[in-house]
Motif scaffolding. Structure first.
Motif, PDB file in Angstrom:
ATOM      1  N   TYR A  41       0.841  -1.204   0.000  1.00 13.25           N
ATOM      2  CA  TYR A  41       0.000   0.000   0.000  1.00 13.25           C
ATOM      3  C   TYR A  41       0.877   1.256   0.000  1.00 13.25           C
ATOM      4  CZ  TYR A  41      -3.970   3.056   1.126  1.00 13.25           C
ATOM      5  OH  TYR A  41      -4.940   4.033   1.101  1.00 13.25           O
ATOM      6  N   ASP A  42       2.021   1.194   0.699  1.00 13.23           N
ATOM      7  CA  ASP A  42       2.962   2.304   0.694  1.00 13.23           C
ATOM      8  C   ASP A  42       3.611   2.466  -0.679  1.00 13.23           C
ATOM      9  OD1 ASP A  42       3.913   4.355   2.384  1.00 13.23           O
ATOM     10  OD2 ASP A  42       5.854   3.364   2.561  1.00 13.23           O
ATOM     11  N   ASN A  45      -0.133   2.975  -3.134  1.00 11.05           N
ATOM     12  CA  ASN A  45      -1.194   3.859  -2.641  1.00 11.05           C
ATOM     13  C   ASN A  45      -2.550   3.574  -3.304  1.00 11.05           C
ATOM     14  OD1 ASN A  45      -1.683   5.917  -0.704  1.00 11.05           O
ATOM     15  ND2 ASN A  45      -1.948   7.418  -2.343  1.00 11.05           N
ATOM     16  N   ILE A 243      -6.391   0.877   5.281  1.00  5.23           N
ATOM     17  CA  ILE A 243      -7.067   2.126   4.909  1.00  5.23           C
ATOM     18  C   ILE A 243      -7.652   2.792   6.152  1.00  5.23           C
ATOM     19  CG2 ILE A 243      -8.858   3.154   3.474  1.00  5.23           C
ATOM     20  CD1 ILE A 243      -8.657   0.703   1.658  1.00  5.23           C
ATOM     21  N   TYR A 244      -8.327   2.006   7.012  1.00  3.52           N
ATOM     22  CA  TYR A 244      -8.892   2.564   8.233  1.00  3.52           C
ATOM     23  C   TYR A 244      -7.801   3.120   9.142  1.00  3.52           C
ATOM     24  CZ  TYR A 244     -13.892   1.567   7.951  1.00  3.52           C
ATOM     25  OH  TYR A 244     -15.224   1.605   7.618  1.00  3.52           O
ATOM     26  N   ARG A 246      -4.794   4.299   8.410  1.00  5.99           N
ATOM     27  CA  ARG A 246      -4.101   5.497   7.928  1.00  5.99           C
ATOM     28  C   ARG A 246      -5.049   6.639   7.569  1.00  5.99           C
ATOM     29  NH1 ARG A 246      -0.501   5.763   2.491  1.00  5.99           N
ATOM     30  NH2 ARG A 246      -2.517   6.430   1.642  1.00  5.99           N
ATOM     31  N   ASP A 247      -6.145   6.329   6.869  1.00  9.48           N
ATOM     32  CA  ASP A 247      -6.969   7.387   6.281  1.00  9.48           C
ATOM     33  C   ASP A 247      -8.211   7.751   7.087  1.00  9.48           C
ATOM     34  OD1 ASP A 247      -5.118   7.283   4.245  1.00  9.48           O
ATOM     35  OD2 ASP A 247      -6.361   6.010   2.951  1.00  9.48           O
ATOM     36  N   ILE A 248      -8.716   6.834   7.927  1.00  7.91           N
ATOM     37  CA  ILE A 248      -9.935   7.116   8.696  1.00  7.91           C
ATOM     38  C   ILE A 248      -9.606   7.389  10.166  1.00  7.91           C
ATOM     39  CG2 ILE A 248     -12.141   6.157   9.495  1.00  7.91           C
ATOM     40  CD1 ILE A 248     -12.352   4.727   6.807  1.00  7.91           C
ATOM     41  N   HIS A 250      -6.482   7.976  11.069  1.00  8.84           N
ATOM     42  CA  HIS A 250      -5.349   8.903  10.986  1.00  8.84           C
ATOM     43  C   HIS A 250      -4.221   8.524  11.955  1.00  8.84           C
ATOM     44  CE1 HIS A 250      -7.941  11.325   8.480  1.00  8.84           C
ATOM     45  NE2 HIS A 250      -8.851  11.367   9.451  1.00  8.84           N
ATOM     46  N   THR A 305     -15.267   5.835  14.063  1.00  8.61           N
ATOM     47  CA  THR A 305     -14.125   6.725  13.810  1.00  8.61           C
ATOM     48  C   THR A 305     -13.216   6.782  15.037  1.00  8.61           C
ATOM     49  OG1 THR A 305     -15.457   8.629  14.515  1.00  8.61           O
ATOM     50  CG2 THR A 305     -15.379   8.154  12.145  1.00  8.61           C
ATOM     51  N   GLY A 371     -15.393   3.691  -1.671  1.00  9.48           N
ATOM     52  CA  GLY A 371     -14.805   4.103  -0.404  1.00  9.48           C
ATOM     53  C   GLY A 371     -14.840   2.974   0.613  1.00  9.48           C
TER      54      GLY A 371
END
Length: 409
Positions: A41-42, A45, A243-244, A246-248, A250, A305, A371
């Protein structure tokens, strides 16, 4: 006075070796999964690549299941299992060398994972079919639950260790996995199996597909196997965890470690409980209730979240899945003749392995399209629908009381 060996799994040295081997191999696989997921993923992306990781490990399960089942019923299952560990060790070594030299591309990683997936395609039914030869029928349900606890112990420890070692580079993770796979190969070769007198039948087209024929002719087995296939295929969320994290949520790799470990914490608690207190009644209803809890936990995770709430949802997700797995595996192993068990286990592993791998691809593909949150919500709704449909379509499975029974039931 009862012989302690007759009542305690800990007094069965061969089962302890089997348990350790299963813990080692699954732990190393989970370590490798954390490193591969974060690294790929790194590198790209692209959420779809996380789905491709599952997909390339699905095809070997589909392509080799018939051959794997026949091999297990013809040859020493310990030898097959040990050879699988060596194959996985070589694949992990290739990942380590490629990473150290900076020569790994996405396509190269996927190719190596295909090789590792091929070894695992033979390993899964082998490990599933070994317990009936190691312990007595009386202890088998508890042994299956303990085997599940081995997997969950590995899922807890593997990602944690993988995440810690990843801080020093993915090559160290892959190198450690290589050593652990070799140790598992040695342990499994030391397991003693009770001698059986079943006559080996010559290989034929009929014998190759005998596992499918047996499952198809027993509604309880086909219902249990297909329930797992579709519930996990639709409700699985593990591919979305990077994804959760890193992106959700954070957060960094530490959050991914927590998320990957949370389902195993719940599953370990459930499987340890079942190892000490086997299900004695209402097995079918309990299994369907567990699938329903699995679906609701997917909903909760999708909307969370908060890392604390996410981990709690994933713990329930893992616990409910473990209960379903123990019941399903007990139904299969206690209602299948030993000389057929390899082929039936191969059919089971093809479906269960497919559910996990295809589920990861499904989750990753929908996440790339709509998403991560919609992907998890759609999965939870699908798993709940599957539970309701299967309760109606397989009434015999819903009415199962005891895990044991005649093979024809």
């Amino acid at each position: 006075m009862l012989d302690p060996a007759a009542t305690s799994l800990l007094h069965h040295r061969s089962f302890v070796r089997f348990w350790c081997a299963r813990t080692f191999t699954n732990g190393a696989f989970m370590m490798q999964g954390v490193a591969v997921g974060w690294q790929i993923y790194d590198l790209t992306n692209d959420p779809l690549d996380l789905g491709l990781v599952g997909l390339v490990q699905f095809f070997p399960l589909l392509a080799t299941s018939i051959l794997a089942g026949q091999l297990l019923d013809l040859f020493d299952r310990r030898v097959v299992a040990a050879a699988c560990q060596v194959g996985k060790a070589l694949a992990a070594l290739a990942l380590a060398i490629g990473t150290a030299h900076g020569s790994l591309s996405r396509d190269t990683m996927l190719a190596i994972l295909f090789v590792s997936g091929t070894a695992r395609a033979f390993e899964i039914p082998t490990m599933q079919s070994l317990p009936p030869g190691v312990v007595s029928t009386t202890l088998l349900p508890r042994a299956i639950a303990a085997s599940t606890s081995a997997t969950q112990t590995a899922v807890i420890c593997g990602p944690s260790l993988g995440g810690l070692l990843y801080a020093f580079g993915p090559a160290l993770v892959y190198g450690t996995c290589t050593v652990i796979f070799i140790a598992a190969s040695v342990l499994i070769s030391l397991v003693e199996i009770a001698p059986r007198r079943e006559q080996k039948r010559p290989v034929s087209l009929e014998s190759l597909f005998a596992g499918f024929s047996y499952v198809r002719s027993h509604p309880i087995l086909i219902g249990a196997i297909s329930l797992d296939l579709f519930a996990v295929l639709l409700g699985g969320v593990t591919a979305l965890l990077p994804i959760y994290a890193r992106d959700i949520l954070h957060a960094g790799p530490w959050a991914l470690v927590l998320l990957r470990s949370a389902p195993a914490v719940g599953a370990l608690a459930a499987s340890v409980t079942l190892a000490h207190h086997a299900i004695s009644a209402h097995a079918g209803r309990i299994m369907f209730a567990a699938v329903g809890a699995f679906a609701l936990a997917s909903f909760l995770f999708a909307l969370s979240t908060s890392i604390v709430l996410s981990c709690l949802a994933l713990a329930v997700y893992g616990a409910s899945d473990a209960i379903s797995v123990v019941i399903r595996q007990s139904l299969i192993q206690m209602r299948t003749p030993y000389d057929m068990l390899g082929r039936v286990a191969a059919v089971n592993s093809m479906f269960t392995g497919s559910s996990g791998s295809l589920g990861e691809f499904r989750a990753g593909a929908i996440a790339a399209w709509l998403g991560a949150v919609p992907s998890a919500l759609i999965g939870g709704a699908g798993a709940l629908a599957v539970m309701l449909i299967w309760m109606w379509a397989f009434p015999a499975l819903r009415k199962v009381d005891k895990l044991g029974g005649d093979a024809g039931s």
